[in-house]
Write an enzyme that holds these catalytic residues in place. Structure first.
Site, mmCIF file in Angstrom:
data_model
loop_
_atom_site.group_PDB
_atom_site.id
_atom_site.type_symbol
_atom_site.label_atom_id
_atom_site.label_comp_id
_atom_site.label_asym_id
_atom_site.label_seq_id
_atom_site.Cartn_x
_atom_site.Cartn_y
_atom_site.Cartn_z
ATOM 1 C CG ASP A 167 -45.680 -10.179 -0.598
ATOM 2 O OD1 ASP A 167 -44.731 -10.962 -0.379
ATOM 3 O OD2 ASP A 167 -46.859 -10.548 -0.673
ATOM 4 C CE1 TYR A 298 -52.845 -25.204 -7.009
ATOM 5 C CE2 TYR A 298 -53.814 -23.902 -8.783
ATOM 6 C CZ TYR A 298 -53.385 -25.124 -8.280
ATOM 7 O OH TYR A 298 -53.489 -26.248 -9.058
ATOM 8 C CG HIS A 345 -43.584 -8.767 4.424
ATOM 9 N ND1 HIS A 345 -42.921 -9.255 3.329
ATOM 10 C CD2 HIS A 345 -44.906 -8.957 4.173
ATOM 11 C CE1 HIS A 345 -43.788 -9.729 2.452
ATOM 12 N NE2 HIS A 345 -45.006 -9.554 2.936
#
Length: 367
Positions: A167, A298, A345
């Site tokens: 990830d 972000y 994951h």
């Protein structure tokens, strides 16, 4: 350059406050028969929250985590927390393990037990995650994090090392290899079919050339469409309004629990230990890092700092494998590639033994 030992010591007042907040949760109502289709079911989360408040033992967890040597140092103005375990073989290859989202260094505890006799292990917390807080300024995207990891390994005195992650950790590991290829022996990353398809929805060029008439490509396109319509809400919020969701994550333990438990439930393929889930949620809660972790997403969404391409040996382990991942990633002939039928994951948590075997095989040929 200063590296200080670190020990987790959550004040009892914070532990008591957590239990009090959970007891006073203002639970919403729920429409009948909707299951998981609109988010985390009410009874699922109420039961998990009740266990967190009156079954899960934080102090026992804290003691177990403190068995691992931990340190903190400041790099580029940012506190960086990390585990550092030296194995008995002084000539062993150092290996950096980097977590992703929504995860923390604690995801690697089972994997560490399988690797600690083969590697010197460095397990940092991403800036804004867990004890790598507070984040004092904007700009901590992949490239800046990679530069911090290279500096960390220099401070620890390692002239040659390997990097691994999944990830966000995969992106950071690749960026470290591109930045510090002179010292990086190889880079190994993990993914799964769901993650690969969802990544293709926002990574430019990854899905170029897919043919809707091809069976494999159609499956990829269907998964991408499902992620955009049903699974990308958390990412859209954190990529655009992390401060707003931060009030929920920082003030409501039930909110923080639901935000992460949803991903564990949806993104795992093999059974996971709910105590390990609660360890990760507890670490987010006690460090107040739910909001800074959201801001990390972000930062990357608004950054062009992805790091340089890696020019070192590369390895990839695919969990829950099917033909879609190879089609999307198009690995070169010399890429170390392994596929596992099961897993999702969080392979370090779901399948630590299988992942450890892959890491030993890949880095063993580079030692």
């Amino acid at each position: 350059m200063d590296i200080q030992p670190y020990r987790i010591a959550v004040p009892q007042a914070d532990v008591d406050d957590l239990a009090d907040r959970l007891a006073r949760t203002r639970w919403p109502d729920e429409l009948p028969g909707v299951g998981w289709s609109r988010g985390v079911p009410l009874e699922f989360l109420k039961e998990l929250a009740a266990y967190w408040a009156d079954g899960y033992d934080w102090r026992a967890t804290e003691a177990r985590l403190n068995e691992y040597p931990q340190y903190v140092t400041e790099i580029d103005g940012q506190p960086i927390h990390f585990l550092h375990l030296r194995c008995d073989d002084p000539g062993a290859l150092p290996l950096v393990l980097t977590h992703g989202y929504p995860s923390l260094f604690a995801e690697f505890t089972a994997l560490i037990e399988h690797l600690r006799q083969d590697f010197h292990l460095v397990v940092p917390s991403l800036p804004g995650f867990g004890f790598s807080t507070p984040v004092r300024e904007a700009g901590w995207a992949l490239g800046r994090t990679a530069r911090a990891w290279a500096e960390l390994m220099r401070r620890l005195g390692y002239g040659r090392y390997g990097v691994h992650g999944g990830d966000i950790g995969a992106g950071v590991s690749g960026a470290v290899a591109g930045l510090d290829g002179e010292h990086v022996a190889g880079v190994h990353v993990v993914t799964d079919a769901r993650t690969a398809a969802s990544t293709a929805t926002f990574l430019p060029g990854m899905a170029d050339g897919l043919d809707p008439q091809d069976e494999v490509d159609r499956l990829i396109l269907d998964r991408m469409a499902a992620f955009r319509s049903e699974g990308s809400g958390y990412l859209a919020i954190q990529n655009s309004r992390p401060q707003t969701i931060g009030y929920l994550l920082n003030d409501s333990p039930a909110g923080q629990l639901g935000w992460i438990a949803e991903k564990f439930e949806e993104w795992t393929d093999l059974p996971y230990d709910r105590d390990q889930l609660l360890t990760i949620v507890s670490l987010y809660w006690f460090t107040g890092s739910g909001i800074s972790a959201a801001r990390h997403l972000y930062e990357q969404a608004h950054s062009t700092d992805w790091g340089a391409p890696a020019a070192v040996p590369q390895g990839l382990s695919v969990f829950g494998a099917d033909a879609t991942v190879r089609r999307l990633l198009n690995p070169s002939a010399d890429t170390f590639w392994t596929e596992h039928e099961r897993g999702g994951h969080f392979p370090a948590m779901e399948a630590p033994q299988a992942l450890a075997a892959d890491l030993r095989a890949f880095f063993g040929q580079l030692k």
